[in-house]
Design a protein around this motif. Structure first.
Motif, mmCIF file in Angstrom:
data_model
loop_
_atom_site.group_PDB
_atom_site.id
_atom_site.type_symbol
_atom_site.label_atom_id
_atom_site.label_comp_id
_atom_site.label_asym_id
_atom_site.label_seq_id
_atom_site.Cartn_x
_atom_site.Cartn_y
_atom_site.Cartn_z
ATOM 1 N N ALA A 1 0.842 -1.200 0.000
ATOM 2 C CA ALA A 1 0.000 0.000 0.000
ATOM 3 C C ALA A 1 0.880 1.253 0.000
ATOM 4 O O ALA A 1 0.546 2.263 -0.622
ATOM 5 C CB ALA A 1 -0.916 0.000 1.225
ATOM 6 N N TYR A 12 1.858 2.103 -3.541
ATOM 7 C CA TYR A 12 0.750 2.746 -4.260
ATOM 8 C C TYR A 12 0.568 4.202 -3.790
ATOM 9 O O TYR A 12 0.323 5.102 -4.578
ATOM 10 C CB TYR A 12 -0.563 1.982 -4.008
ATOM 11 C CG TYR A 12 -0.736 0.745 -4.853
ATOM 12 C CD1 TYR A 12 -1.108 0.853 -6.189
ATOM 13 C CD2 TYR A 12 -0.557 -0.524 -4.319
ATOM 14 C CE1 TYR A 12 -1.290 -0.289 -6.971
ATOM 15 C CE2 TYR A 12 -0.741 -1.662 -5.091
ATOM 16 C CZ TYR A 12 -1.104 -1.541 -6.417
ATOM 17 O OH TYR A 12 -1.282 -2.651 -7.186
ATOM 18 N N ARG A 13 0.690 4.382 -2.471
ATOM 19 C CA ARG A 13 0.465 5.725 -1.935
ATOM 20 C C ARG A 13 1.577 6.677 -2.384
ATOM 21 O O ARG A 13 1.324 7.839 -2.684
ATOM 22 C CB ARG A 13 0.369 5.691 -0.411
ATOM 23 C CG ARG A 13 -0.328 6.929 0.125
ATOM 24 C CD ARG A 13 -0.806 6.762 1.555
ATOM 25 N NE ARG A 13 0.291 6.675 2.486
ATOM 26 C CZ ARG A 13 0.402 5.770 3.440
ATOM 27 N NH1 ARG A 13 -0.515 4.853 3.577
ATOM 28 N NH2 ARG A 13 1.432 5.787 4.251
ATOM 29 N N SER A 24 0.736 7.690 -5.805
ATOM 30 C CA SER A 24 -0.423 8.587 -5.810
ATOM 31 C C SER A 24 -0.036 9.984 -5.336
ATOM 32 O O SER A 24 -0.538 10.986 -5.835
ATOM 33 C CB SER A 24 -1.525 8.023 -4.916
ATOM 34 O OG SER A 24 -1.932 6.757 -5.404
ATOM 35 N N LEU A 81 -7.662 5.241 1.599
ATOM 36 C CA LEU A 81 -6.314 5.064 1.046
ATOM 37 C C LEU A 81 -5.312 6.047 1.636
ATOM 38 O O LEU A 81 -4.112 5.844 1.550
ATOM 39 C CB LEU A 81 -6.356 5.187 -0.485
ATOM 40 C CG LEU A 81 -7.229 4.118 -1.167
ATOM 41 C CD1 LEU A 81 -7.341 4.394 -2.657
ATOM 42 C CD2 LEU A 81 -6.671 2.711 -0.916
ATOM 43 N N TRP A 108 -5.944 -1.368 -2.450
ATOM 44 C CA TRP A 108 -5.575 -0.660 -3.678
ATOM 45 C C TRP A 108 -6.040 -1.431 -4.907
ATOM 46 O O TRP A 108 -6.456 -0.828 -5.896
ATOM 47 C CB TRP A 108 -4.069 -0.394 -3.721
ATOM 48 C CG TRP A 108 -3.669 0.738 -2.809
ATOM 49 C CD1 TRP A 108 -3.314 0.632 -1.506
ATOM 50 C CD2 TRP A 108 -3.618 2.133 -3.138
ATOM 51 N NE1 TRP A 108 -3.040 1.885 -0.988
ATOM 52 C CE2 TRP A 108 -3.202 2.828 -1.969
ATOM 53 C CE3 TRP A 108 -3.855 2.876 -4.295
ATOM 54 C CZ2 TRP A 108 -3.050 4.212 -1.924
ATOM 55 C CZ3 TRP A 108 -3.691 4.269 -4.262
ATOM 56 C CH2 TRP A 108 -3.297 4.920 -3.085
ATOM 57 N N GLU A 155 -8.644 -0.147 -7.694
ATOM 58 C CA GLU A 155 -8.385 -0.199 -9.136
ATOM 59 C C GLU A 155 -9.609 -0.745 -9.883
ATOM 60 O O GLU A 155 -10.022 -0.202 -10.909
ATOM 61 C CB GLU A 155 -7.155 -1.084 -9.394
ATOM 62 C CG GLU A 155 -6.767 -1.174 -10.864
ATOM 63 C CD GLU A 155 -5.525 -2.045 -11.076
ATOM 64 O OE1 GLU A 155 -4.814 -2.341 -10.099
ATOM 65 O OE2 GLU A 155 -5.278 -2.425 -12.233
#
Lengths: 175, 334
Positions: A61, A64-65, A68, B24, B34, B38
């Protein structure tokens, strides 16, 4: 190999293993495979530059963060111009009644940015006091959800719910 | 009014987007979250749009007056990406980083409360200790340069911008806004500004206003409907708190504004005034030894780079001897 290298190489290992997933995700987000490749490459650059000991609850995660947040940074770059012009407008514009007179070419975008800001700021005041508190601590004071939860003596999921309520309200107040 | 199906769908999508955004951002989110996000993004183009709307809102908020009053500038994204999670230490470090960027010459900022709950947007008190000048950029484009040893409170309301000035001196460069006048409560006077630059000083019951650009109106605070005194470029208004009278005279704006350039300019003023100014300017207080020393007249420009040099120059220009004790500096007539 010290602790610091340990944490970093574990993250990089995970990154290499899941790189395809990341590219697929950011292709959805950016609507471009090429842009996604660039961004995922940027994630690698950031990972190899981490200079702090790393202790992460959910490493995947986190990747991904990180990506982002890189997207948010790009967005910041795009919004900066409009807001800077909005601030400029405040000090330079002559107002005649309700009409604003400005010779700036981007004045329209600047006025729009400032109006959005006024809407958002007043929308914040309409939230419940506790939601305002949570939102302020996370967004403006930079505390993580667990830190906000600890300071206010509430659960992490309560923090999430307050953030969700705030975002929903702010979004609804914009045209 | 009845909601259409489309309205309902919009609201529903916005709610889901807010859920994902909040989820998130939290440390509890997992890799699986995540992946689920998606799938949600891909299930409809409206999902991606709703999420992007939140991202833009999130970034735009950093330019809100609320953010500026807390941090002095848009927040840096980089902080958030630091993966360190060492609880309290982390908080301290973040706060320290934040403070470092907050002001040109960092004074003390005392948050009176964000004021989100109140009808006004926010109230913020700015305090500078002796020896520190602070530049304050307000959300409306107004700039305030707050002199050392000063305290003001700023509050933006729907139809007015309000400042309460305690013992303080500041230069105000006020952004023009005809719909929201800039009102300053100073002693028993109210100063009303539409858009101008001026120096306002409130020290020991003496209010002094010097205008460099534009026009400023002054009224007794307890008689706001009375005819105002208009102070214009090159004029100076002085008033002793508690008295009815106020004096309007031709001024030397350069001398009044000199402190903003690291200078103090005096025209035939008592040395006690100079000592008081230096006490605010530097960490070690300065006083005159007795009434005779305090009454000495002084004219000249003092560059206020550091206390030792200023005192050396002062003793060269004026007939005084400098005595240093542990806690203060005393000027003696020689």
């Amino acid at each position: 190999m010290d602790l610091q290298d340990d944490g970093r190489s574990a993250l990089i290992g995970l990154y290499l293993e899941r790189r395809t997933d990341l590219v697929r995700f950011f292709t959805v987000r950016l609507r471009s495979a090429a842009a996604a490749e660039d961004l995922v490459q940027d994630i690698y650059v950031r990972l190899s530059g981490i200079d702090q000991p790393v202790e992460i609850q959910n490493p995947m995660a986190y990747l991904y963060r990180l990506g982002s947040n890189l997207m948010l940074d790009r967005l910041r770059g795009e919004r900066r111009t409009a807001h800077r012009d909005g601030a400029w407008l405040d000090s330079q514009t002559t107002r005649v009644g309700i009409h604003e007179i400005s010779s700036e070419p981007d004045a329209e975008a600047a006025v729009a940015a400032r109006q959005r800001l006024a809407l958002l700021t007043s929308a914040l005041t309409e939230l419940s006091p506790q939601t305002q508190r949570v939102f302020r601590m996370h967004k403006f004071e930079g505390l993580s959800h667990p830190q906000v939860a600890a300071q206010l003596g509430i659960s992490r999921s309560a923090v999430e719910k307050h953030m969700m309520a705030a975002l929903k309200h702010l979004s609804a107040r914009l045209p | 009014m009845r909601k259409t199906d489309e309205d309902f769908d919009d609201g529903h999508v916005a709610e889901e987007a807010a859920h994902w955004f909040a989820r998130l951002q939290g440390e509890a989110a997992t890799g699986d979250d995540w992946l689920a996000f998606e799938r949600w993004l891909q299930s409809s183009p409206s999902h991606a749009q709703a999420y992007e709307r939140l991202e833009t809102l999130w970034v735009d908020l950093e330019y809100s007056p609320v953010a500026k009053e807390l941090g002095g500038r848009p927040l840096l994204a980089a902080r958030r990406q630091r993966p360190v999670r060492a609880a309290s230490h982390d908080v301290v470090r973040r706060r320290a980083l934040w403070g470092a960027g907050a002001a040109v010459a960092a004074g003390l900022v005392v948050a009176v409360g964000l004021g989100l709950q109140s009808p006004s947007v926010a109230a913020q008190t700015y305090v500078t200790p002796a020896g520190q000048i602070r530049d304050i950029a307000l959300a409306d484009g107004t700039h305030i340069r707050l002199n050392a040893a000063s305290k003001i409170t700023v509050r933006f309301e729907r139809d007015a911008r309000r400042v309460e000035m305690a013992d303080a001196e500041a230069v105000f460069d006020v952004a023009h806004d005809a719909k929201r006048p800039f009102l300053i409560e100073v002693g028993d006077r109210q100063v009303r500004v539409v858009g101008t630059e001026f120096n306002l000083r409130n020290r020991e019951g003496l209010v002094d206003l010097t205008v460099r650009r534009g026009v400023v109106e002054v009224r007794p605070a307890d008689a706001l409907e009375s005819q105002p005194t208009r102070v214009t470029v090159g004029q100076e208004l002085t008033h002793t708190v508690g008295q009815a009278a106020q004096v309007l005279k031709v001024s030397d704006p350069d001398a009044t504004f000199a402190w903003t350039n690291g200078q103090l300019i005096y025209h035939d003023q008592p040395l006690s005034d100079v000592a008081a100014d230096l006490s605010r300017r530097f960490a070690t207080p300065v006083r005159t030894a007795d009434a005779r020393t305090g009454a000495l007249r002084f004219s000249g420009v003092l560059v206020t780079d550091n206390e030792a040099d200023v005192l050396r120059r002062l003793s060269a220009y004026a007939p005084v001897r400098v005595e240093r004790t542990s806690g203060e500096i005393i000027l003696h007539h020689r």
